[in-house]
Design a protein around this motif. Structure first.
Motif, PDB file in Angstrom:
ATOM      1  N   VAL A   1      -9.762  -0.412   6.271  1.00 32.27           N
ATOM      2  CA  VAL A   1     -11.140  -0.940   6.277  1.00 32.27           C
ATOM      3  C   VAL A   1     -11.292  -2.013   5.213  1.00 32.27           C
ATOM      4  O   VAL A   1     -11.886  -3.080   5.445  1.00 32.27           O
ATOM      5  CB  VAL A   1     -12.160   0.200   6.068  1.00 32.27           C
ATOM      6  N   ARG A   2     -10.780  -1.730   4.002  1.00 34.06           N
ATOM      7  CA  ARG A   2     -10.877  -2.719   2.928  1.00 34.06           C
ATOM      8  C   ARG A   2     -10.113  -3.995   3.269  1.00 34.06           C
ATOM      9  O   ARG A   2     -10.526  -5.092   2.906  1.00 34.06           O
ATOM     10  CB  ARG A   2     -10.345  -2.121   1.624  1.00 34.06           C
ATOM     11  N   LYS A   3      -9.028  -3.842   3.990  1.00 29.57           N
ATOM     12  CA  LYS A   3      -8.174  -5.000   4.274  1.00 29.57           C
ATOM     13  C   LYS A   3      -8.673  -5.813   5.452  1.00 29.57           C
ATOM     14  O   LYS A   3      -8.590  -7.052   5.445  1.00 29.57           O
ATOM     15  CB  LYS A   3      -6.740  -4.508   4.527  1.00 29.57           C
ATOM     16  N   PHE A   4      -9.220  -5.139   6.483  1.00 30.55           N
ATOM     17  CA  PHE A   4      -9.575  -5.855   7.714  1.00 30.55           C
ATOM     18  C   PHE A   4     -11.058  -5.797   8.052  1.00 30.55           C
ATOM     19  O   PHE A   4     -11.478  -6.325   9.078  1.00 30.55           O
ATOM     20  CB  PHE A   4      -8.755  -5.290   8.895  1.00 30.55           C
ATOM     21  N   GLY A   5     -11.839  -5.115   7.235  1.00 37.57           N
ATOM     22  CA  GLY A   5     -13.265  -5.093   7.464  1.00 37.57           C
ATOM     23  C   GLY A   5     -13.735  -3.863   8.205  1.00 37.57           C
ATOM     24  O   GLY A   5     -12.933  -3.087   8.740  1.00 37.57           O
TER      25      GLY A   5
ATOM     26  N   GLN B   1      -9.232   4.068   4.880  1.00 39.35           N
ATOM     27  CA  GLN B   1     -10.050   3.255   3.981  1.00 39.35           C
ATOM     28  C   GLN B   1      -9.299   2.014   3.519  1.00 39.35           C
ATOM     29  O   GLN B   1      -9.910   0.958   3.301  1.00 39.35           O
ATOM     30  CB  GLN B   1     -10.489   4.100   2.778  1.00 39.35           C
ATOM     31  N   THR B   2      -7.990   2.133   3.400  1.00 40.48           N
ATOM     32  CA  THR B   2      -7.170   0.964   3.057  1.00 40.48           C
ATOM     33  C   THR B   2      -7.276  -0.092   4.144  1.00 40.48           C
ATOM     34  O   THR B   2      -7.408  -1.296   3.871  1.00 40.48           O
ATOM     35  CB  THR B   2      -5.693   1.376   2.868  1.00 40.48           C
TER      36      THR B   2
ATOM     37  N   ILE C   1       6.047  -1.386  14.424  1.00 43.61           N
ATOM     38  CA  ILE C   1       4.758  -0.930  14.957  1.00 43.61           C
ATOM     39  C   ILE C   1       3.621  -1.307  14.023  1.00 43.61           C
ATOM     40  O   ILE C   1       2.599  -1.878  14.447  1.00 43.61           O
ATOM     41  CB  ILE C   1       4.786   0.598  15.200  1.00 43.61           C
ATOM     42  N   TYR C   2       3.766  -1.022  12.729  1.00 46.98           N
ATOM     43  CA  TYR C   2       2.661  -1.324  11.827  1.00 46.98           C
ATOM     44  C   TYR C   2       2.458  -2.830  11.666  1.00 46.98           C
ATOM     45  O   TYR C   2       1.321  -3.305  11.551  1.00 46.98           O
ATOM     46  CB  TYR C   2       2.874  -0.683  10.450  1.00 46.98           C
ATOM     47  N   ASN C   3       3.542  -3.595  11.667  1.00 40.41           N
ATOM     48  CA  ASN C   3       3.398  -5.051  11.543  1.00 40.41           C
ATOM     49  C   ASN C   3       2.587  -5.620  12.707  1.00 40.41           C
ATOM     50  O   ASN C   3       1.687  -6.457  12.510  1.00 40.41           O
ATOM     51  CB  ASN C   3       4.777  -5.698  11.498  1.00 40.41           C
ATOM     52  N   ARG C   4       2.865  -5.167  13.939  1.00 39.30           N
ATOM     53  CA  ARG C   4       2.114  -5.655  15.082  1.00 39.30           C
ATOM     54  C   ARG C   4       0.679  -5.113  15.065  1.00 39.30           C
ATOM     55  O   ARG C   4      -0.268  -5.808  15.438  1.00 39.30           O
ATOM     56  CB  ARG C   4       2.815  -5.260  16.389  1.00 39.30           C
ATOM     57  N   LEU C   5       0.512  -3.876  14.609  1.00 37.04           N
ATOM     58  CA  LEU C   5      -0.829  -3.301  14.488  1.00 37.04           C
ATOM     59  C   LEU C   5      -1.684  -4.144  13.541  1.00 37.04           C
ATOM     60  O   LEU C   5      -2.855  -4.432  13.828  1.00 37.04           O
ATOM     61  CB  LEU C   5      -0.737  -1.860  13.977  1.00 37.04           C
ATOM     62  N   GLU C   6      -1.113  -4.541  12.413  1.00 38.18           N
ATOM     63  CA  GLU C   6      -1.842  -5.382  11.468  1.00 38.18           C
ATOM     64  C   GLU C   6      -2.292  -6.695  12.100  1.00 38.18           C
ATOM     65  O   GLU C   6      -3.414  -7.154  11.875  1.00 38.18           O
ATOM     66  CB  GLU C   6      -0.978  -5.675  10.239  1.00 38.18           C
TER      67      GLU C   6
ATOM     68  N   SER D   1       0.844  -1.192   0.000  1.00 37.95           N
ATOM     69  CA  SER D   1       0.000   0.000   0.000  1.00 37.95           C
ATOM     70  C   SER D   1       0.878   1.240   0.000  1.00 37.95           C
ATOM     71  O   SER D   1       1.741   1.404   0.874  1.00 37.95           O
ATOM     72  CB  SER D   1      -0.915   0.020   1.223  1.00 37.95           C
ATOM     73  N   ILE D   2       0.662   2.109  -0.984  1.00 42.96           N
ATOM     74  CA  ILE D   2       1.412   3.365  -1.032  1.00 42.96           C
ATOM     75  C   ILE D   2       1.021   4.266   0.132  1.00 42.96           C
ATOM     76  O   ILE D   2       1.866   4.961   0.704  1.00 42.96           O
ATOM     77  CB  ILE D   2       1.158   4.071  -2.382  1.00 42.96           C
ATOM     78  N   ARG D   3      -0.246   4.256   0.508  1.00 39.82           N
ATOM     79  CA  ARG D   3      -0.692   5.098   1.622  1.00 39.82           C
ATOM     80  C   ARG D   3      -0.039   4.671   2.937  1.00 39.82           C
ATOM     81  O   ARG D   3       0.372   5.515   3.741  1.00 39.82           O
ATOM     82  CB  ARG D   3      -2.219   5.046   1.739  1.00 39.82           C
ATOM     83  N   ILE D   4       0.022   3.383   3.159  1.00 34.87           N
ATOM     84  CA  ILE D   4       0.678   2.884   4.376  1.00 34.87           C
ATOM     85  C   ILE D   4       2.163   3.221   4.328  1.00 34.87           C
ATOM     86  O   ILE D   4       2.773   3.606   5.335  1.00 34.87           O
ATOM     87  CB  ILE D   4       0.449   1.370   4.523  1.00 34.87           C
TER      88      ILE D   4
END
Length: 783
Positions: A776-780, A773-774, A690-695, A639-642
């Motif tokens: 939301v699309r990825k995790f609901g 929104q990225t 941080i983002y990996n654990r957040l995911e 994801s470019i936004r991430i």
């Protein structure tokens, strides 16, 4: 095949090999470690003149083409001998000066044929008499120090025109000018600047300094020698870093087994690093000697994630081998990507075409590579044997039950309103920082040797030279290329005379000198000393006659090149830039096949070339480091936004770092440019973890705030400790006697800490505003 699934399968395959053959893995690491330790023990300091300069820059190419002819103007030591009791015209002082001159003559690496002082026969006096021009050595043979001979020496010094260059203006000191050979003709080995500096100290300064005699030494070789000597103190700093890191890690984990395993693996990384550096034919210079610090600090900082994850898994009931496997599987992909990002930050330094910086890039990349092996592969295997102590498990329980008020407050950053405020403030700070950072300049902004502290012995020696001599230690040499045998001809003389006049009227240029200054004096002497004849001549017979009396070091052997020496007021970036622009403008207007003006030699010419290389390289380096690190993040998270949410805090930190450089009066130069690449490369680790654990928490169905709160409770705490570990590893550099190491330590400390703050505070806010929104699309919709 989805790349995420492919990465997971790769991790599982490696996990199967590692934990299925644990004893073999440890045995292989042990064998390689012994080999690397032997190799590391053979590592030696490595510093050379050519490695410190951009050898492919046109200025340096021109300089190296005439290096032999320009040796008296290139890598030169100026040894200033001071009579503290009076003038140099004293029998005992002159005898002491002769002894020092003879001792310098026999120091390995000195170009004995070009050694110059009032005692050497190549330094002549000139006198205009009714019979024409007479000349001779300043101190003749059979000198016994009688009053008549001393009076003759004084008269000869006056007639030599060397007051202000080889003899001080107050005539209380004299210089021994010692050009150096890059390769010792006897041993065939490269000049060892550390040994040379030590010999200058023991054989010259320590031996001859007294109540009557003081000695100052200035020159590139002495500067590098002092840097090497100062760098040796880094071993003590490493010991301090090691001790504090162990204590901090033990305080955090409360587990001496995990601490011991971590420190052992990271120390092994340093040994492997040093061993590999020797194997690939490199040594340690004052820049790359800092890298083992970073290797150790980076290794420990990444291992904190292992310690934390392993302890949590054991606390929740997993067996020690299952906990170790889980730790490896969870951290292999983000840890490897983070380390690759570190390597990218280091490797982009290779675009700086200066030997010591390229060595730094290679050394640092090697350091990161060995961390991947020792931390990612060996540490989980060792921890599967060592396990976690009861005290370590109690520490996990304590952390789990803690209310984590700060983490809960920070989790509010996932709200849209709070995120908008935080990002707006960050944007304003960034805009203000950009305004200030535009004042940042390239090059040195202080007089003396900025690599050393202002009160260092070397800079004190520079100050003495500047205050007591007319010729500055900042020398810019322009080479005038002519047809063979024509360097003294009138067309060349006219062009050079015009050039010297223009440059003498350029701000920052204190004086100029060329063979035509001597020629004018000789022509005047041919004509009874009449000052009206002190000029260049069209008459070839007169100029040829004068040319025969000019010292050979003012032109090359076939008279196809003559150097024009510009003495500068300082080597600040503005001064060098102004001089280069004026010389280039003159060359563009006046270059002909008869006389071509080429830049540049001398210490200031070399520094001007270095500034140009650094200025160009910084832009390329930043594009590469941001581009490649960004590509790695995109590859992992798709994801470019991430990617932008993780990368923007790094950019803000870079801008603020430049603001600090402006406030501290630091320019972008060889010593400070690597800081930016290192700060971006290492700082991105925080965001990746941080983002990996957040995911992982979002994938469990948690909403955004809850997922970030749980991320901060685990990975966030580890990231904060990571920043402290890294900052601790470099903060003690500020106590180094070498100023550029202190500057790097201060700037890296800021970047490591501020990158951590930016990751914890800005990433959730940026995710909420530009990537929600990225998610939301990825995790609901539960996000």
């Amino acid at each position: 095949m989805d790349s995420t699934k492919a990465s997971t399968r790769l991790a599982r395959r490696i996990e199967s090999v590692l934990f299925g053959h644990r004893k073999l893995v440890i045995a292989l690491f042990a064998i390689v470690s012994v080999f690397m330790a032997v190799s590391a023990s053979q590592l030696r300091p490595d510093a050379s003149f050519q490695k410190m300069i951009p050898v492919r820059h046109p200025f340096i190419v021109n300089f190296l083409e005439y290096a032999n002819e320009l040796r008296p103007l290139g890598n030169v030591l100026r040894i200033v001998v001071v009579n503290k009791q009076g003038s140099i015209y004293d029998k005992h002082f002159l005898e002491k000066l002769r002894e020092i001159n003879d001792e310098v003559f026999y120091i390995p690496g000195v170009d004995r044929g070009n050694l110059s002082s009032i005692w050497t026969p190549n330094v002549m006096w000139h006198e205009i008499t009714e019979e024409g021009v007479k000349m001779g050595p300043i101190i003749g043979q059979g000198f016994k120090g009688t009053p008549e001979q001393i009076d003759a020496v004084k008269a000869n010094v006056d007639k030599s025109g060397r007051i202000g260059s080889l003899v001080s203006n107050d005539q209380h000191s004299a210089i021994i000018l010692a050009p150096l050979l890059e390769v010792d003709p006897q041993s065939g080995q490269k000049l060892d600047y550390g040994t040379l500096s030590s010999q200058i100290e023991t054989r010259i300064r320590d031996r001859f300094s007294s109540d009557n005699i003081d000695i100052h030494v200035v020159g590139f070789a002495k500067l590098v020698g002092d840097l090497i000597h100062g760098a040796k103190a880094m071993a003590g700093f490493f010991l301090i870093t090691f001790t504090l890191t162990v204590l901090l890690l033990l305080w955090y984990s409360r587990c001496w087994k995990s601490t011991l395993a971590t420190v052992f693996c990271c120390s092994l990384a340093v040994i492997w690093h040093l061993g590999l550096i020797h194997i690939i034919g490199m040594g340690l210079n004052p820049y790359s000697i800092l890298v083992p610090f970073l290797t150790f600090a980076i290794g420990v900082s990444h291992a904190i994630q292992n310690v934390r994850t392993m302890a949590v898994a054991r606390y929740h009931g997993a067996s020690k081998i299952e906990a170790a496997k889980a730790t490896f599987s969870l951290l292999f992909i983000p840890g490897t990507v983070a380390l690759l990002a570190d390597a990218v930050g280091f490797s982009t330094l290779y675009v700086i075409d200066i030997g010591v910086i390229r060595d730094l890039a290679v050394s640092a990349s090697v350091g990161v590579a060995v961390i991947i092996f020792t931390k990612m592969f060996l540490l989980p295997v060792m921890m599967s044997y060592s396990d976690v102590t009861p005290a370590g498990l109690r520490r996990v329980e304590q952390l789990e039950l803690r209310p984590h008020k700060i983490a809960w407050a920070l989790s509010a950053l996932t709200g849209k309103k709070t995120a908008t405020v935080v990002v707006s403030v960050a944007a304003l700070v960034t805009l203000g920082g950009l305004g200030i950072s535009h004042k940042l300049k390239v090059g040195d902004l202080d007089p003396g040797a900025p690599e050393l502290r202002p009160n260092s012995r070397y800079n004190q020696d520079v100050r003495y030279l500047v205050n007591h001599y007319s010729t500055s230690s900042d020398v810019f040499v322009v080479m005038v290329k002519t047809p063979k045998g024509e360097c003294g001809s009138y067309p060349v003389a006219a062009a050079v005379d015009e050039f010297q006049w223009r440059m003498a009227n350029t701000p920052g240029v204190e004086g100029t000198f060329s063979l035509f200054d001597i020629m004018k004096q000789i022509i005047s002497g041919f004509n009874g000393g009449n000052p009206k004849w002190m000029a260049i001549t069209r008459n070839r017979f007169i100029s040829n006659g004068a040319h025969n009396s000019i010292p050979g070091n003012l032109y090359n052997s076939d008279c196809s090149m003559l150097p024009v020496v510009l003495f500068l007021s300082d080597h600040k970036a503005e001064t060098l830039s102004r001089v280069v622009n004026h010389v280039q403008a003159f060359a563009d207007e006046n270059n002909t096949p008869t006389a071509t003006f080429l830049m540049a030699a001398g210490n200031s010419g070399i520094e001007a070339a270095t500034n140009m290389v650094v200025e160009r390289a910084q832009k390329v380096m930043l594009v590469l480091v941001y581009g490649i690190v960004g590509l790695l993040i995109w590859w992992e998270f798709k994801s470019i936004r991430i990617m932008l949410a993780i990368m923007l805090p790094l950019f803000i930190t870079e801008v603020l770092c430049k603001v600090i450089m402006v406030e501290l009066n630091l320019g972008i130069k060889v010593a400070t440019l690597p800081v930016i690449a290192l700060g971006v490369g290492i700082g991105v680790d925080y965001g990746i973890y941080i983002y990996n654990r957040l995911e992982s928490h979002l994938a469990e169905g948690q909403n955004f705030r809850e997922a970030y709160f749980n991320t901060l409770k685990s990975t966030g705490v580890a990231v904060a400790l990571t920043a402290m570990m890294l900052a601790l590893g470099v903060l003690i550099w500020v106590f180094s006697a070498i100023k550029f190491q202190a500057d790097m330590g201060l700037l890296l400390t800021f970047m490591f800490v501020w990158n951590m703050i930016g990751a914890i505070v800005l990433i959730p806010a940026l995710l909420r505003l530009i990537a929600y929104q990225t998610l939301v699309r990825k995790f609901g919709p539960s996000v």
